[in-house]
Design an enzyme around this catalytic site. Structure first.
Site, PDB file in Angstrom:
ATOM      1  N   GLU A 263      20.433  41.520  53.023  1.00 53.42           N
ATOM      2  CA  GLU A 263      20.246  40.160  52.474  1.00 53.42           C
ATOM      3  C   GLU A 263      21.567  39.392  52.505  1.00 53.42           C
ATOM      4  O   GLU A 263      22.118  39.041  51.453  1.00 53.42           O
ATOM      5  CB  GLU A 263      19.773  40.252  51.017  1.00 53.42           C
ATOM      6  CG  GLU A 263      18.516  41.055  50.805  1.00 53.42           C
ATOM      7  CD  GLU A 263      18.384  41.550  49.365  1.00 53.42           C
ATOM      8  OE1 GLU A 263      19.238  41.231  48.512  1.00 53.42           O
ATOM      9  OE2 GLU A 263      17.424  42.272  49.089  1.00 53.42           O
ATOM     10  N   PRO A 264      22.113  39.121  53.677  1.00 52.50           N
ATOM     11  CA  PRO A 264      23.401  38.421  53.715  1.00 52.50           C
ATOM     12  C   PRO A 264      23.273  36.931  53.392  1.00 52.50           C
ATOM     13  O   PRO A 264      22.342  36.274  53.860  1.00 52.50           O
ATOM     14  CB  PRO A 264      23.844  38.600  55.172  1.00 52.50           C
ATOM     15  CG  PRO A 264      22.572  38.770  55.932  1.00 52.50           C
ATOM     16  CD  PRO A 264      21.593  39.447  55.007  1.00 52.50           C
ATOM     17  N   GLY A 265      24.176  36.439  52.573  1.00 47.66           N
ATOM     18  CA  GLY A 265      24.262  34.997  52.312  1.00 47.66           C
ATOM     19  C   GLY A 265      25.506  34.452  52.991  1.00 47.66           C
ATOM     20  O   GLY A 265      25.441  33.793  54.037  1.00 47.66           O
ATOM     21  N   ARG A 302      33.776  27.255  43.290  1.00 45.58           N
ATOM     22  CA  ARG A 302      34.196  28.641  43.517  1.00 45.58           C
ATOM     23  C   ARG A 302      35.667  28.907  43.145  1.00 45.58           C
ATOM     24  O   ARG A 302      35.962  29.951  42.551  1.00 45.58           O
ATOM     25  CB  ARG A 302      33.928  29.065  44.968  1.00 45.58           C
ATOM     26  CG  ARG A 302      32.453  29.037  45.341  1.00 45.58           C
ATOM     27  CD  ARG A 302      32.197  29.606  46.734  1.00 45.58           C
ATOM     28  NE  ARG A 302      32.390  31.032  46.754  1.00 45.58           N
ATOM     29  CZ  ARG A 302      33.431  31.636  47.269  1.00 45.58           C
ATOM     30  NH1 ARG A 302      34.395  30.943  47.851  1.00 45.58           N
ATOM     31  NH2 ARG A 302      33.535  32.931  47.233  1.00 45.58           N
ATOM     32  N   TYR A 306      35.563  31.756  40.385  1.00 46.32           N
ATOM     33  CA  TYR A 306      35.859  33.117  40.855  1.00 46.32           C
ATOM     34  C   TYR A 306      37.304  33.280  41.301  1.00 46.32           C
ATOM     35  O   TYR A 306      37.617  34.271  41.965  1.00 46.32           O
ATOM     36  CB  TYR A 306      35.031  33.436  42.113  1.00 46.32           C
ATOM     37  CG  TYR A 306      33.549  33.295  41.999  1.00 46.32           C
ATOM     38  CD1 TYR A 306      32.839  33.946  41.005  1.00 46.32           C
ATOM     39  CD2 TYR A 306      32.842  32.543  42.936  1.00 46.32           C
ATOM     40  CE1 TYR A 306      31.460  33.829  40.947  1.00 46.32           C
ATOM     41  CE2 TYR A 306      31.470  32.425  42.884  1.00 46.32           C
ATOM     42  CZ  TYR A 306      30.789  33.072  41.875  1.00 46.32           C
ATOM     43  OH  TYR A 306      29.429  32.967  41.821  1.00 46.32           O
ATOM     44  N   CYS A 332      37.262  15.538  34.832  1.00 44.55           N
ATOM     45  CA  CYS A 332      37.989  15.524  33.582  1.00 44.55           C
ATOM     46  C   CYS A 332      38.061  16.944  32.988  1.00 44.55           C
ATOM     47  O   CYS A 332      37.612  17.189  31.875  1.00 44.55           O
ATOM     48  CB  CYS A 332      37.257  14.573  32.649  1.00 44.55           C
ATOM     49  SG  CYS A 332      38.310  13.971  31.381  1.00 44.55           S
ATOM     50  N   GLU A 333      38.493  17.868  33.800  1.00 50.37           N
ATOM     51  CA  GLU A 333      38.717  19.279  33.439  1.00 50.37           C
ATOM     52  C   GLU A 333      39.834  19.723  34.374  1.00 50.37           C
ATOM     53  O   GLU A 333      40.139  19.042  35.344  1.00 50.37           O
ATOM     54  CB  GLU A 333      37.494  20.157  33.779  1.00 50.37           C
ATOM     55  CG  GLU A 333      36.209  19.813  33.119  1.00 50.37           C
ATOM     56  CD  GLU A 333      36.070  20.377  31.728  1.00 50.37           C
ATOM     57  OE1 GLU A 333      36.822  21.306  31.370  1.00 50.37           O
ATOM     58  OE2 GLU A 333      35.206  19.865  30.998  1.00 50.37           O
TER      59      GLU A 333
HETATM   60  N1  PLP Z   1      21.218  39.756  47.546  1.00 48.48           N
HETATM   61  C1  PLP Z   1      21.338  39.652  46.211  1.00 48.48           C
HETATM   62  C2  PLP Z   1      20.387  40.383  45.363  1.00 48.48           C
HETATM   63  C3  PLP Z   1      22.357  38.871  45.647  1.00 48.48           C
HETATM   64  O1  PLP Z   1      22.478  38.782  44.327  1.00 48.48           O
HETATM   65  C4  PLP Z   1      23.250  38.172  46.513  1.00 48.48           C
HETATM   66  C5  PLP Z   1      24.334  37.340  45.967  1.00 48.48           C
HETATM   67  O2  PLP Z   1      24.441  37.017  44.828  1.00 48.48           O
HETATM   68  C6  PLP Z   1      23.072  38.292  47.895  1.00 48.48           C
HETATM   69  C7  PLP Z   1      22.060  39.102  48.385  1.00 48.48           C
HETATM   70  C8  PLP Z   1      23.976  37.579  48.873  1.00 48.48           C
HETATM   71  O3  PLP Z   1      25.300  37.962  48.733  1.00 48.48           O
HETATM   72  P1  PLP Z   1      26.386  37.442  49.777  1.00 48.48           P
HETATM   73  O4  PLP Z   1      26.293  35.975  49.817  1.00 48.48           O
HETATM   74  O5  PLP Z   1      27.687  37.916  49.246  1.00 48.48           O
HETATM   75  O6  PLP Z   1      26.038  38.075  51.095  1.00 48.48           O
END
Ligand code: PLP
Length: 404
Positions: A263-265, A302, A306, A332-333
């Site tokens: 599940e890459p984001g 971010r 983080y 304003c922070e």
């Molecule tokens: N899958 C799950 C369950 C997540 O919580 C996340 C990120 O929060 C991702 C996939 C995607 O992570 P990344 O964007 O670091 O690949």
């Protein structure tokens, strides 16, 4: 060659659509997807884009078009995915901390589901028994990456069912005859070290005897992309090979029987994104030169949330003499993007760009200080398309009810 957008094109977009503006480069997303497809070809793999990173409907449609599946973290993301044209079988819903009613909606939509609590699993079992195959998200107690704020699989994390509760989990599964199709973990973000994923898959392999109907091992996302110029991304081909070796070495695991899901984001959409801003004010504060830009934590949180690093460059003066700057926002922070950052000399009105801003950039934006959310532009085959209008004053009032 890494596809990237040239300074001149980013300036042209800024002049045409105004600033601040998020710009995404379609071909870069495709290049990243191909690295995943090729690197994991040694296993039976499915890639689900974690759309929480960036949900603009055009990005979702592009991602569908290149053959990728989609992972959702809320029922509204599931609805976005359906709206973008994904088939339910290509949608995964990995829930966390949600009301059971969202799971019921996901079942009605016919998508794949990962459940992350014993209490929701029990409700699921009571209602659906064996009729709807499901995954469970486990907490493997692995501390991934260097940043605890983005590590999610460790022993104090809220995410998933702790592996030490396997007996309770098994009891619920047996009591309701639940069809456990998938075991899921997601240990964190920006994980370069392939061994963290190997450690994770080994935890899941050891659990195989508990789930005789298992078909899928889901390792979540979290691949690293280089935020700093000297950083390297996760070597996907090496990771694919190491995971295959882990299958071969484990007496219970057979890669011909178990599909591996990811599940890459960030890996897919981070580097494709640029946030182009303009310098509102220059200030000399003692020894520090401050450049204040026309964006802030309302558009890119971010760095403040983080301590994330985003590379910044001055599009308007690329060859200029380098000077140290502090780059701050207009909120304003304390919204400091960078301190002691070497940049080509800045004048008021210059265009600055934040690189690697595609993931969790626009998506985490807000209207704090009654500021508008920025416009979004997608560059595909060299042409810039406006894919979200900049907000206007009416948008700030849209959902408010005037009762006084
Ligand atoms: N899958 C799950 C369950 C997540 O919580 C996340 C990120 O929060 C991702 C996939 C995607 O992570 P990344 O964007 O670091 O690949």
């Amino acid at each position: 060659m890494t596809p990237s957008l040239a300074n001149e094109q980013l300036i042209q977009i800024a002049e045409q659509f105004g600033t601040p503006v998020y710009v995404y480069h379609a071909e870069k997303i495709k290049q990243q997807y191909e690295k995943l497809k090729n690197g994991f070809a040694v296993l039976d793999t499915r890639i689900f884009y974690a759309c929480k990173a960036l949900t603009n409907i055009n990005i979702l449609r592009y991602i569908k078009g290149i053959g990728c599946n989609i992972d959702c973290s809320s029922i509204n993301e599931v609805k976005m995915a359906l709206h973008a044209g994904f088939e339910p079988n290509n949608i995964l819903y990995t829930s966390n901390g949600i009301a059971f009613s969202e799971i019921e909606e996901a079942v009605a939509a016919g998508v794949h589901i990962n459940i992350d609590s014993l209490s929701n699993l029990e409700k699921f079992g009571k209602k659906y028994g064996h009729s709807y195959p499901v995954g469970v998200r486990l907490r493997p107690n692995i501390l991934a990456g260097g940043n605890i704020k983005i590590s999610t699989g460790h022993d104090k994390s809220k995410f998933g069912i702790p592996v030490e509760q396997i007996a309770e989990l098994e009891k619920i599964v047996q009591q309701h005859n639940i069809f456990i199709r998938a075991l899921h973990i997601h240990t964190g973000s920006e994980i370069k070290d392939a061994d963290v994923f190997v450690k994770g898959i080994e935890v899941l392999f050891d659990l195989i005897p508990h789930f005789p109907e298992l078909e899928v091992i889901d390792l979540g996302g979290g691949f690293k992309v280089p935020y700093r110029p000297e950083e390297k991304e996760t070597d996907i081909a090496l990771l694919g090979q190491k995971l295959k070796d882990a299958f071969d070495a484990h007496p219970l695991a057979d890669h011909k029987k178990l599909q591996v899901w990811f599940e890459p984001g960030k890996f897919l959409v981070s580097e494709c994104g640029y946030l182009v801003t303009q310098v509102n004010v220059l200030k000399e504060n003692g020894k520090v030169d401050i450049a204040g830009v026309n964006t802030g934590l309302n558009h890119l949180i971010r760095p403040m949330m983080y301590d994330a690093y985003h590379h910044i460059s001055n599009l308007s003066n690329p060859g200029g003499k380098e000077k140290e700057y502090m780059i701050t926002g207009y909120i304003c922070e304390t919204d400091t993007f960078a301190t002691d950052r070497l940049l080509n000399e800045i004048k008021e009105g210059d265009y600055l760009v934040f690189h690697n801003a595609g993931a969790y950039g626009f998506e985490m934006s807000s209207n704090y200080n009654s500021r508008y959310k920025p416009a979004e532009v997608l560059v595909k085959d060299g042409t810039a398309h406006l894919i979200r209008k900049r907000e206007e004053f009416d948008d700030l009032l849209k959902t408010q009810l005037k009762v006084l």
